[in-house]
Design an enzyme around this catalytic site. Sequence first.
Site, PDB file in Angstrom:
ATOM      1  CE  LYS A 111       0.268  -8.758  -2.969  1.00  0.00           C
ATOM      2  NZ  LYS A 111      -1.056  -8.653  -2.355  1.00  0.00           N
ATOM      3  CE  LYS A 192       1.353  -2.359  -4.012  1.00  0.00           C
ATOM      4  NZ  LYS A 192       0.030  -2.280  -3.644  1.00  0.00           N
ATOM      5  CE  LYS A 195      -2.624  -3.229   3.579  1.00  0.00           C
ATOM      6  NZ  LYS A 195      -2.861  -3.894   2.491  1.00  0.00           N
TER       7      LYS A 195
END
Length: 329
Positions: A111, A192, A195
């Site tokens: 991230k 993966k 959202k």
Amino acid sequence: MKKVLSGIQPSGQLTLGNYIGAMQNFVKLQHTEECFFMVVDLHAITVAQDPAALREQTEAVAALFIAAGIDPNKANVYVQSHVRAHAELGWLMTTIANMGELERMTQFKDKSAGKDSVGAGLFVYPTLMAADILIYNADLVPVGDDQKQHLELTRDLAHRFNTRFGQYFTIPEPYIPKVGARVMSLDDASKKMSKSNPNVGSFIALLDPPDVIRKKISRATTDSGREVKYDPANKPEVSNLIGIYAHCANMTIAEVEERYDGQGYGPFKKDLAEHVVAVLEPLQERYNEIRSSGEIHHILKQGAERASIVAERTLIEVKERMGFLLPRE
Ligand code: AQP
């Protein structure tokens, strides 16, 4: 009865990955165990959130929990920030963690990759997750495969606390589904399904209308060739779709392969879309009913009250062991 704890971030629209990797197990476990299921808003703000969107998504995730089949009379359903002890134990756990072990977290690396400025909250987030779990002395944590490393850290922190301050925390175990533990992106099976992916075609949102689901699946990347064969190393894209199919149609991987033997990707993808729609359509109907009734606020209040009783008790015990002077009458 075992204690079960898990949470989902209101950081966007929930995806089929959240549903298969986590929520389906929540529903299963509520029948036999004592469950705590949270909307983890304190985790969501580790990356910038629009305030109005955060509020809306928090309510939406809670309503999706109920729509997916979580019974608020069986499981405690609540919002993380409504149980203030989470944030307080989170700080205490941060003081027990080391920089090195936090730096090793792959989710932090992913991230923060390529960003000029990374929030400190994103870095310490696994210690708050550890607090979430330990505050109920949870035995089991139903999560997708991607959370395994954070759970390992939770176990290490619990051990460290127990060694320094005396045996207190239960060492939790992950509870990971056998099929669908990691649902991958529709546009790139090396990532993966997530959202917060800016490409909305990369995920199926639980609230996507049927036609959007059909379109996203028809456009999903497939490997070269035409054989519907489960082979994650050589055919990662099709293998991901087969995993989703098996889950939604309640079949084994081998049964799916056999059904599409010699038929190519076309009919397989068409049927896959219908299986996904069949799973999500009733969920969406229940979701709309729950949102329009407004009952979610009562459910969340009740859940937070029940969870707070357990959480406050743990916090006092932990602070006592760590040497805090507790207020006296
Ligand atoms: N693709 C996935 N496959 C299987 N399980 C998944 N989970 C998430 N994505 C997949 C599981 O869902 C639970 C809740 O996750 P989360 O929303 O709290 O955080 P996350 O893992 O970071 O999920 P996202 O969708 O990728 O969110 P963003 O994009 O906001 O970071 C967890 O149990 C997780 O394993």
